[in-house]
Design a protein around this motif. Structure first.
Motif, short mmCIF file in Angstrom:
data_model
loop_
_atom_site.label_atom_id
_atom_site.label_comp_id
_atom_site.label_asym_id
_atom_site.label_seq_id
_atom_site.Cartn_x
_atom_site.Cartn_y
_atom_site.Cartn_z
N VAL A 24 0.86 -1.18 0.00
CA VAL A 24 0.00 0.00 0.00
C VAL A 24 0.89 1.22 0.00
CG1 VAL A 24 -1.68 1.31 1.35
CG2 VAL A 24 -1.88 -1.15 1.18
N GLY A 25 0.52 2.24 -0.77
CA GLY A 25 1.32 3.47 -0.83
C GLY A 25 1.33 4.22 0.48
N ALA A 26 2.31 5.06 0.66
CA ALA A 26 2.43 5.87 1.87
C ALA A 26 1.40 6.99 1.84
CB ALA A 26 3.83 6.46 1.97
N PHE A 27 1.00 7.40 3.01
CA PHE A 27 0.01 8.48 3.11
C PHE A 27 0.67 9.69 3.75
CE2 PHE A 27 -3.36 5.98 1.71
CZ PHE A 27 -3.20 4.72 2.26
N LEU A 28 0.33 10.86 3.26
CA LEU A 28 0.88 12.09 3.80
C LEU A 28 0.38 12.33 5.22
CD1 LEU A 28 0.34 14.38 0.71
CD2 LEU A 28 2.46 13.32 1.47
N MET A 29 1.23 12.84 6.07
CA MET A 29 0.85 13.10 7.45
C MET A 29 0.75 14.62 7.66
SD MET A 29 0.56 10.11 8.62
CE MET A 29 0.73 9.98 10.37
N VAL A 30 -0.25 15.20 7.04
CA VAL A 30 -0.47 16.63 7.17
C VAL A 30 -1.93 16.87 7.50
CG1 VAL A 30 1.39 17.31 5.62
CG2 VAL A 30 -0.86 16.85 4.68
N ALA A 31 -2.32 18.11 7.57
CA ALA A 31 -3.70 18.56 7.77
C ALA A 31 -4.17 18.33 9.19
CB ALA A 31 -4.66 17.90 6.78
N GLY A 32 -4.75 19.33 9.74
CA GLY A 32 -5.33 19.20 11.07
C GLY A 32 -6.83 19.19 10.96
N CYS A 33 -7.48 19.15 12.07
CA CYS A 33 -8.92 19.27 12.03
C CYS A 33 -9.35 20.17 13.18
CB CYS A 33 -9.60 17.91 12.11
SG CYS A 33 -9.33 17.01 13.63
N SER A 34 -10.43 20.84 12.96
CA SER A 34 -10.90 21.76 13.97
C SER A 34 -11.64 21.02 15.07
CB SER A 34 -11.83 22.80 13.33
OG SER A 34 -12.91 22.13 12.73
N PRO A 35 -11.66 21.55 16.27
CA PRO A 35 -12.33 20.87 17.36
C PRO A 35 -13.84 20.79 17.12
CG PRO A 35 -11.18 22.85 18.14
CD PRO A 35 -11.01 22.77 16.66
N ILE A 36 -14.42 19.76 17.63
CA ILE A 36 -15.87 19.59 17.54
C ILE A 36 -16.48 20.40 18.67
CG2 ILE A 36 -17.75 17.94 17.75
CD1 ILE A 36 -15.89 15.87 16.54
N GLU A 37 -17.39 21.29 18.32
CA GLU A 37 -17.97 22.16 19.32
C GLU A 37 -19.34 21.68 19.77
OE1 GLU A 37 -17.92 25.99 17.52
OE2 GLU A 37 -15.76 26.00 17.33
N GLU A 38 -20.00 20.91 18.95
CA GLU A 38 -21.37 20.53 19.25
C GLU A 38 -21.56 19.11 18.73
OE1 GLU A 38 -25.68 22.03 17.60
OE2 GLU A 38 -23.98 23.35 17.49
N LEU A 39 -22.34 18.32 19.43
CA LEU A 39 -22.59 16.96 19.01
C LEU A 39 -24.04 16.80 18.60
CD1 LEU A 39 -20.78 15.01 21.86
CD2 LEU A 39 -19.89 15.63 19.62
N VAL A 40 -24.29 15.85 17.69
CA VAL A 40 -25.65 15.47 17.37
C VAL A 40 -26.17 14.74 18.61
CG1 VAL A 40 -27.10 14.04 15.89
CG2 VAL A 40 -25.20 15.31 14.90
N THR A 41 -27.24 15.20 19.18
CA THR A 41 -27.73 14.61 20.42
C THR A 41 -28.51 13.33 20.15
OG1 THR A 41 -29.70 16.00 20.31
CG2 THR A 41 -27.87 16.83 21.61
N THR A 127 -4.84 11.28 5.77
CA THR A 127 -5.04 12.73 5.80
C THR A 127 -5.96 13.19 4.69
OG1 THR A 127 -3.04 13.04 4.51
CG2 THR A 127 -2.84 13.19 6.91
N GLN A 128 -6.16 12.35 3.71
CA GLN A 128 -7.14 12.62 2.65
C GLN A 128 -7.68 11.29 2.16
OE1 GLN A 128 -5.07 14.86 -0.27
NE2 GLN A 128 -3.66 13.24 -0.80
N VAL A 129 -8.85 11.33 1.54
CA VAL A 129 -9.50 10.12 1.07
C VAL A 129 -9.11 9.88 -0.39
CG1 VAL A 129 -11.70 8.96 0.70
CG2 VAL A 129 -11.44 10.56 2.59
N ARG A 148 -8.86 14.76 9.48
CA ARG A 148 -8.23 13.46 9.28
C ARG A 148 -9.30 12.37 9.24
NH1 ARG A 148 -3.55 14.63 13.69
NH2 ARG A 148 -2.35 16.04 12.38
N TYR A 149 -8.92 11.24 8.65
CA TYR A 149 -9.85 10.12 8.49
C TYR A 149 -9.24 8.88 9.13
CZ TYR A 149 -11.96 13.31 5.19
OH TYR A 149 -12.54 14.40 4.64
N TRP A 150 -10.09 7.96 9.56
CA TRP A 150 -9.68 6.68 10.14
C TRP A 150 -10.21 5.58 9.24
CZ3 TRP A 150 -6.39 5.57 14.02
CH2 TRP A 150 -6.36 4.27 14.48
#
Length: 157
Positions: A24-41, A127-129, A148-150
């Motif tokens: 599998v190719g290597a994936f770039l380790m860049v990009a951040g993500c903003s904090p989650i401020e609100e959740l779907v209840t 870091t990207q899809v 980011r993605y898991w």
């Protein structure tokens, strides 16, 4: 409840589990993500966004996440941890309302877990899809879930 990312029997975080021996190719380790401020209840009517792979890759990363999967204000299903990765589920996974909660279902319709509940997810960070990993509709949905993605798989119990 404590969450953590650990290794599964490998020396390095991010090492690859190779069920077919393919590279599998290597994936770039860049990009951040903003904090989650609100959740779907729980009990809300808006359906969380589930991203499901269009096909299974030849190899998978073998880190382990143990913790909650939550839906943010946009409905993106994310790991409840410091990086808040959006989950890319295995092929055929869906989401369905079960009472007041949302259940994550595998390709056979079996319940894997619930939004807001604790799960164990194997996988690793992207870091990207890659454009060939998701359907066109899921790629569009992924653009509403920045950061980011898991790339997830379900470990055997």
């Amino acid at each position: 409840m404590r969450q953590r990312v650990t290794r599964l029997g490998r020396v390095m975080f991010g090492s690859m589990h190779r069920p077919t021996g393919a590279a599998v190719g290597a994936f770039l380790m860049v990009a951040g993500c903003s904090p989650i401020e609100e959740l779907v209840t729980p009990g809300s009517q808006a359906s969380p966004v589930i991203l499901s792979r269009s096909h299974e890759p030849n190899a998978m990363m073998d880190a382990l996440f143990t913790g909650r999967v939550i839906a943010d204000a946009r409905g993106c299903l994310r790991l409840d941890g410091p990086d808040q990765h959006t989950v890319i589920w295995p092929q055929g996974f869906t989401i369905a309302r079960r009472g007041v909660t949302w259940a994550v279902l595998d390709a056979t319709g079996g319940k894997v877990g619930s939004v807001g509940g604790s799960l164990r997810l194997g996988g690793g960070e992207l870091t990207q899809v890659p454009s060939d990993m998701l359907s066109a509709a899921d790629l569009q949905r992924a653009s509403a879930c920045p950061g980011r993605y898991w790339l997830a798989w379900i470990p055997e119990s």
